[in-house]
Each structure stands twice: as C-alpha cells, then as structure tokens.
Scaffold this motif. Structure first.
Motif, PDB file in Angstrom:
ATOM      1  N   LEU A  94     -21.391  33.140  -0.777  1.00  0.00           N
ATOM      2  CA  LEU A  94     -22.178  33.606  -1.912  1.00  0.00           C
ATOM      3  C   LEU A  94     -23.006  34.820  -1.542  1.00  0.00           C
ATOM      4  CD1 LEU A  94     -22.989  33.326  -4.792  1.00  0.00           C
ATOM      5  CD2 LEU A  94     -24.656  31.582  -4.152  1.00  0.00           C
ATOM      6  N   VAL A  95     -23.520  34.855  -0.322  1.00  0.00           N
ATOM      7  CA  VAL A  95     -24.291  36.014   0.112  1.00  0.00           C
ATOM      8  C   VAL A  95     -23.398  37.254   0.141  1.00  0.00           C
ATOM      9  CG1 VAL A  95     -25.583  37.022   2.032  1.00  0.00           C
ATOM     10  CG2 VAL A  95     -25.911  34.617   1.435  1.00  0.00           C
ATOM     11  N   ARG A  96     -22.167  37.069   0.630  1.00  0.00           N
ATOM     12  CA  ARG A  96     -21.245  38.205   0.709  1.00  0.00           C
ATOM     13  C   ARG A  96     -20.801  38.675  -0.671  1.00  0.00           C
ATOM     14  NH1 ARG A  96     -19.011  34.793   4.677  1.00  0.00           N
ATOM     15  NH2 ARG A  96     -17.212  34.339   3.379  1.00  0.00           N
ATOM     16  N   LEU A  97     -20.781  37.765  -1.638  1.00  0.00           N
ATOM     17  CA  LEU A  97     -20.280  38.101  -2.977  1.00  0.00           C
ATOM     18  C   LEU A  97     -21.405  38.375  -3.970  1.00  0.00           C
ATOM     19  CD1 LEU A  97     -17.513  35.351  -3.215  1.00  0.00           C
ATOM     20  CD2 LEU A  97     -17.147  37.784  -2.807  1.00  0.00           C
ATOM     21  N   ARG A  98     -22.642  38.493  -3.464  1.00  0.00           N
ATOM     22  CA  ARG A  98     -23.784  38.608  -4.364  1.00  0.00           C
ATOM     23  C   ARG A  98     -23.697  39.819  -5.278  1.00  0.00           C
ATOM     24  NH1 ARG A  98     -29.020  38.170  -1.036  1.00  0.00           N
ATOM     25  NH2 ARG A  98     -28.674  40.411  -0.726  1.00  0.00           N
ATOM     26  N   SER A  99     -23.055  40.871  -4.812  1.00  0.00           N
ATOM     27  CA  SER A  99     -22.956  42.084  -5.635  1.00  0.00           C
ATOM     28  C   SER A  99     -22.131  41.848  -6.891  1.00  0.00           C
ATOM     29  CB  SER A  99     -22.335  43.224  -4.824  1.00  0.00           C
ATOM     30  OG  SER A  99     -21.019  42.885  -4.406  1.00  0.00           O
ATOM     31  N   ARG A 100     -21.324  40.761  -6.905  1.00  0.00           N
ATOM     32  CA  ARG A 100     -20.505  40.472  -8.076  1.00  0.00           C
ATOM     33  C   ARG A 100     -21.344  40.043  -9.278  1.00  0.00           C
ATOM     34  NH1 ARG A 100     -15.290  39.413  -6.104  1.00  0.00           N
ATOM     35  NH2 ARG A 100     -14.979  40.879  -4.386  1.00  0.00           N
ATOM     36  N   GLN A 105     -27.276  40.781 -13.327  1.00  0.00           N
ATOM     37  CA  GLN A 105     -28.461  41.433 -12.792  1.00  0.00           C
ATOM     38  C   GLN A 105     -28.992  42.477 -13.763  1.00  0.00           C
ATOM     39  OE1 GLN A 105     -27.875  43.261  -8.909  1.00  0.00           O
ATOM     40  NE2 GLN A 105     -29.105  44.996  -9.582  1.00  0.00           N
ATOM     41  N   SER A 106     -28.089  43.250 -14.371  1.00  0.00           N
ATOM     42  CA  SER A 106     -28.532  44.337 -15.236  1.00  0.00           C
ATOM     43  C   SER A 106     -29.263  43.825 -16.460  1.00  0.00           C
ATOM     44  CB  SER A 106     -27.328  45.193 -15.656  1.00  0.00           C
ATOM     45  OG  SER A 106     -26.423  44.433 -16.427  1.00  0.00           O
ATOM     46  N   SER A 107     -28.854  42.651 -16.975  1.00  0.00           N
ATOM     47  CA  SER A 107     -29.481  42.147 -18.195  1.00  0.00           C
ATOM     48  C   SER A 107     -30.648  41.210 -17.916  1.00  0.00           C
ATOM     49  CB  SER A 107     -28.449  41.410 -19.059  1.00  0.00           C
ATOM     50  OG  SER A 107     -27.959  40.286 -18.361  1.00  0.00           O
ATOM     51  N   LEU A 108     -30.573  40.482 -16.839  1.00  0.00           N
ATOM     52  CA  LEU A 108     -31.611  39.497 -16.559  1.00  0.00           C
ATOM     53  C   LEU A 108     -32.625  40.021 -15.547  1.00  0.00           C
ATOM     54  CD1 LEU A 108     -32.820  36.718 -16.857  1.00  0.00           C
ATOM     55  CD2 LEU A 108     -31.170  35.856 -15.193  1.00  0.00           C
ATOM     56  N   GLY A 109     -32.189  40.245 -14.323  1.00  0.00           N
ATOM     57  CA  GLY A 109     -33.123  40.656 -13.289  1.00  0.00           C
ATOM     58  C   GLY A 109     -33.846  41.950 -13.595  1.00  0.00           C
ATOM     59  N   ARG A 110     -33.078  42.968 -13.901  1.00  0.00           N
ATOM     60  CA  ARG A 110     -33.710  44.272 -14.166  1.00  0.00           C
ATOM     61  C   ARG A 110     -34.557  44.232 -15.431  1.00  0.00           C
ATOM     62  NH1 ARG A 110     -28.554  48.254 -12.840  1.00  0.00           N
ATOM     63  NH2 ARG A 110     -28.434  47.786 -10.605  1.00  0.00           N
ATOM     64  N   GLY A 111     -34.068  43.493 -16.440  1.00  0.00           N
ATOM     65  CA  GLY A 111     -34.826  43.391 -17.681  1.00  0.00           C
ATOM     66  C   GLY A 111     -36.177  42.745 -17.468  1.00  0.00           C
ATOM     67  N   LEU A 112     -36.186  41.665 -16.678  1.00  0.00           N
ATOM     68  CA  LEU A 112     -37.448  40.976 -16.408  1.00  0.00           C
ATOM     69  C   LEU A 112     -38.380  41.834 -15.553  1.00  0.00           C
ATOM     70  CD1 LEU A 112     -36.177  37.351 -15.682  1.00  0.00           C
ATOM     71  CD2 LEU A 112     -37.370  38.157 -17.724  1.00  0.00           C
ATOM     72  N   LEU A 168     -41.444  37.188  -6.279  1.00  0.00           N
ATOM     73  CA  LEU A 168     -42.024  36.205  -7.196  1.00  0.00           C
ATOM     74  C   LEU A 168     -40.978  35.728  -8.197  1.00  0.00           C
ATOM     75  CD1 LEU A 168     -44.414  34.670  -8.456  1.00  0.00           C
ATOM     76  CD2 LEU A 168     -44.948  36.749  -9.756  1.00  0.00           C
ATOM     77  N   LEU A 169     -40.240  36.662  -8.757  1.00  0.00           N
ATOM     78  CA  LEU A 169     -39.228  36.309  -9.750  1.00  0.00           C
ATOM     79  C   LEU A 169     -38.103  35.493  -9.114  1.00  0.00           C
ATOM     80  CD1 LEU A 169     -38.494  36.526 -12.668  1.00  0.00           C
ATOM     81  CD2 LEU A 169     -37.449  38.752 -12.238  1.00  0.00           C
ATOM     82  N   PHE A 387     -28.233  32.907  -5.175  1.00  0.00           N
ATOM     83  CA  PHE A 387     -27.865  33.223  -6.557  1.00  0.00           C
ATOM     84  C   PHE A 387     -29.012  33.923  -7.282  1.00  0.00           C
ATOM     85  CE2 PHE A 387     -27.132  32.214 -11.056  1.00  0.00           C
ATOM     86  CZ  PHE A 387     -25.815  32.604 -11.203  1.00  0.00           C
ATOM     87  N   ALA A 388     -30.222  33.424  -7.100  1.00  0.00           N
ATOM     88  CA  ALA A 388     -31.383  34.052  -7.726  1.00  0.00           C
ATOM     89  C   ALA A 388     -31.562  35.480  -7.224  1.00  0.00           C
ATOM     90  CB  ALA A 388     -32.646  33.221  -7.443  1.00  0.00           C
ATOM     91  N   GLU A 389     -31.362  35.694  -5.937  1.00  0.00           N
ATOM     92  CA  GLU A 389     -31.463  37.046  -5.391  1.00  0.00           C
ATOM     93  C   GLU A 389     -30.419  37.957  -6.013  1.00  0.00           C
ATOM     94  OE1 GLU A 389     -31.054  36.455  -1.250  1.00  0.00           O
ATOM     95  OE2 GLU A 389     -33.137  35.865  -0.925  1.00  0.00           O
ATOM     96  N   GLY A 390     -29.217  37.435  -6.239  1.00  0.00           N
ATOM     97  CA  GLY A 390     -28.193  38.235  -6.854  1.00  0.00           C
ATOM     98  C   GLY A 390     -28.522  38.619  -8.279  1.00  0.00           C
ATOM     99  N   LEU A 391     -29.145  37.682  -9.016  1.00  0.00           N
ATOM    100  CA  LEU A 391     -29.530  37.964 -10.402  1.00  0.00           C
ATOM    101  C   LEU A 391     -30.625  39.023 -10.483  1.00  0.00           C
ATOM    102  CD1 LEU A 391     -29.640  34.422 -12.059  1.00  0.00           C
ATOM    103  CD2 LEU A 391     -27.846  36.150 -12.244  1.00  0.00           C
ATOM    104  N   VAL A 392     -31.586  38.923  -9.586  1.00  0.00           N
ATOM    105  CA  VAL A 392     -32.728  39.858  -9.637  1.00  0.00           C
ATOM    106  C   VAL A 392     -32.363  41.214  -9.064  1.00  0.00           C
ATOM    107  CG1 VAL A 392     -35.085  40.263  -8.821  1.00  0.00           C
ATOM    108  CG2 VAL A 392     -34.385  37.973  -9.573  1.00  0.00           C
TER     109      VAL A 392
END
Length: 396
Positions: A94-100, A105-112, A168-169, A387-392
């Motif tokens: 999962l760490v290796r595939l986090r960029s997927r 990320q664009s809608s959730l992490g960056r938006g938040l 924090l997020l 997974f959370a790191e990938g989203l943010v």
C-alpha cells in the motif's frame, strides 16, 4: 505440376505442425481428466519431464474421475525455457501504491487542506468541509465525527503550518478508518488442513481478477495455493482464473460450464487437502441461470466445502465506484454467508476514497484488501495510516 502440388502440401503440413508445437510449448497447464464423471477437471503447471514422476506423499487427487494411482500432484515446475513469475510480497504494497490514490487525494485531501488552512474558519467553511467529506463518500456518521473533532481543534488549525495541518488531518482520517480492526487474512493451515478462502460478490466488481491477484500475493509470501473455479455460470471465468494460476505455477480445479459450483469448490478443497497446500482460494458465482437464488447457492457452497475443511475467510469484493449500491449489495451477501472481510476494487479510478470508512461503519466488517490499479500486483493489504496519507497527499 504434380511435384509442385506435393511440395506445397508437405510445406503446409510442416507449417501446421510447427504452429502446433509452438502453441504446446507456451501452454503451462494440463487437463488431467476432461471427461470426469463429476464434470470437474484439474489443471496444473506442466512439469518439465513428460514422463510421469513418482507420486509424492499425500498428493493424489482422488474423486476427480481417474484411478488414484494415475493422478499426481508433483511440485509445480515450468517447461524448459519457461519461468514462472515471482510476485513481490504483500507487505508494504500500500505504501508503494499510495500514488494511485491521486484522484481521491485531489477531491478529499487537497479540498480539506485548502479550507482548513484559512486564517479563520466560518460556518460556511465548516459546511464546505462537510460537503467535501460527503462527496468523497465518507458517510454521514464519519463526517460528523471528523468535523466535530476538527472543530475542537479550531484554535490549533489557525496557527498550524502546512505540514502540521496535513499531519492533523491524517490522524483524524486514520481514526475513522478503524486502525485497531483485525485485518488478518485467514489463509493459514489449521489442524493439518489448508486455509479456505471463499471470494464472493456480483459480476463486474472484479471478483475473478481479485482471486487471481490474491493467489499471486500468497505465492509472493511463500505460500502454496490451489484455486477453485466455482464460477461455472460466467463464460470464460474458469479460463481467466486458470491463466492467473499458470503464470505463478498454481493448481486450478475447474468444472464444466454450467456445472455445479459446490462440487467444484468441494474438489478444490479436497485437492488442496490431499496436496497439503497452505491455502485454497475459491472463486464463486456472481449470478446464476437456475431457478435457485444466488444466495442459496453460496450457502450451499460453504456447507459443502466445510465437509472437507472449515472455511477460514469469506471475502466480499465490492466495486468502490458503486457507492451506496455497493453497501446494499454487501448487506444481501452478509445474509447468505458470514462475510469476514471486504475487498474494495477500482479505488484508483474513483474520487470517492471515503467509501472505505462508509463500508466499515455501516457493515461492521473490516476492509482487508484494496485494488489500486489493473496491474497484476496492484492488490494491497489495507493499512489505515498509509491509506489516510495517500488521501491527504504530501510528503511523509
């Protein structure tokens, strides 16, 4: 003229013979009993020596329509010049595939992050946070929990740096992703019998492909595997699964098209038990063309299999892009069989990464695997923090 015709005929025959040899050389499985009375066949990687090797202890496949002494399960070996693929281990995927997770990320992490980085958050800003979470399919309950926790830290948010804000997020998202849930896969041998994994789900969710990827991950972790192609009602499902098995040297038990799925599953587990393998993974039907319902059939498959060995894992495959429909499907399946884990596929092609939270909270079942691409090794064990790191997004 006659000599010319004879020469042409000889050339054509030689050409056809050459093509046949090439096709045969590329084939890595052998049908051991095509006309078995039960309609079940066993395919295995073809050994390098075409002479029948001595039968290894505990490896006969009785019940497949041939005398026990003629059916053997030698160690899988590729033909000369052919090498089985060696999949990478599942740990750390999962760490290796986090960029997927870029779209999520664009809608959730960056938006938040954009909203929370504002100097002073108004009610409109908090409503925007809620909308962003709901749009990512996080669900109402989890959204409320996240917003309330962030509100209590609003003073901290106002002075936080970009890196601190991301951390924090990540912590808040990790908290709702169930970091303490048991996501261990029941694939280990127990009491001298193989671990038995039933994979269920509707057609189109990527079920058969997921079974093949699970087999690859298990092989990468050093386990021996037998596949059961019990989806006998979908055209080419068994062929597809057999191909996945051939690539990594895994045995496949399959049945005739339209045959009894339970009997195929039974033979797969029996073969795995007699071959002393670590894990048997069974692909079940996603739909049926009979009068009996799909759920009744799944219950039957589980009961029949457990005459050979206990089912140690029931994985439900859900398409992450279906949102609420996927949750509804899951509830129906859980009424038929005791689902122990969820596999979410197609997470790389959706902006709704929060579906993981929703599935777990609404079903009470942990997400154990996620599919992050169409590659053979793009199935990863779920890890809440990664997974959370990938989203943010951002660097960690």
């Amino acid at each position: 003229m006659e000599f010319v015709l004879i020469a042409i005929a000889i050339l054509v025959v030689a050409l056809l013979a050459g093509i046949g040899l090439l096709v045969g050389a590329g084939r890595r499985t052998t049908r051991l009993d095509d006309d078995a009375a039960t309609g079940t066949t066993l395919t295995r990687p073809r050994p390098a020596d075409t002479q029948a090797p001595p039968a290894p202890s505990g490896s006969t496949a009785s019940g497949l329509g041939l005398p026990p002494e003629t059916v053997e399960l030698p160690p899988a070996e590729p033909e000369p010049g052919l090498v089985f693929e060696t999949p990478p281990p599942s740990a750390g995927r999962l760490v290796r595939l986090r960029s997927r997770l870029a779209r999520s990320q664009s809608s959730l992490g960056r938006g938040l992050l954009t909203v929370l980085a504002r100097e002073k958050l108004t009610e409109d800003d908090w409503e925007e946070v809620e909308e962003t979470l709901l749009a990512a399919d996080v669900g109402i309950a989890a959204t409320t929990q996240i917003v309330e926790r962030l509100r209590t830290q609003s003073m901290v948010l106002a002075t936080a740096s970009g890196a601190d804000l991301r951390e924090l997020l990540v912590r808040e998202l990790t908290a709702v992703l169930g970091p303490d849930l048991d996501r261990t896969l029941g694939t280990e041998r127990r009491d001298g019998r193989p671990g038995v994994v039933l994979v269920v789900g509707v057609n189109g969710a990527g079920k058969t492909t997921t079974v093949g990827k699970i087999a690859r991950a298990l092989v990468g972790d050093g386990k021996s595997v037998v596949l059961g192609a019990a989806d006998t009602f979908r055209a080419a499902a068994a062929d597809q699964l057999e191909t996945w098995g051939e690539r990594v040297g895994v045995l496949t038990v399959r049945g005739k098209e339209g045959g009894d799925p339970a009997s195929v599953a039974f033979e797969a587990v029996r073969t795995g038990t007699e071959g002393e393998v670590d894990t048997v993974v069974v692909d079940t039907a996603g739909r049926l063309h009979t009068k009996s319902g799909l759920m009744d059939e799944l219950g039957k498959v589980k009961r029949v299999v457990e005459k050979q060995a206990p089912v140690t894992e029931v994985l439900l495959v859900l398409d992450a892009t279906t949102g609420q429909n996927g949750v509804v499907q899951a509830r129906v399946f859980t009424e038929a069989v005791d689902v122990t884990g969820v596999v979410l596929t197609k997470l790389d092609g959706t902006a709704k990464g929060g579906i993981v939270v929703r599935v777990q909270q609404e079903l009470g079942i942990p997400v154990k695997l996620i599919g992050l691409g169409e590659g053979a090794d793009d199935l990863a064990p779920f890890e809440a923090r990664a997974f959370a790191e990938g989203l943010v997004g951002g660097e960690y």
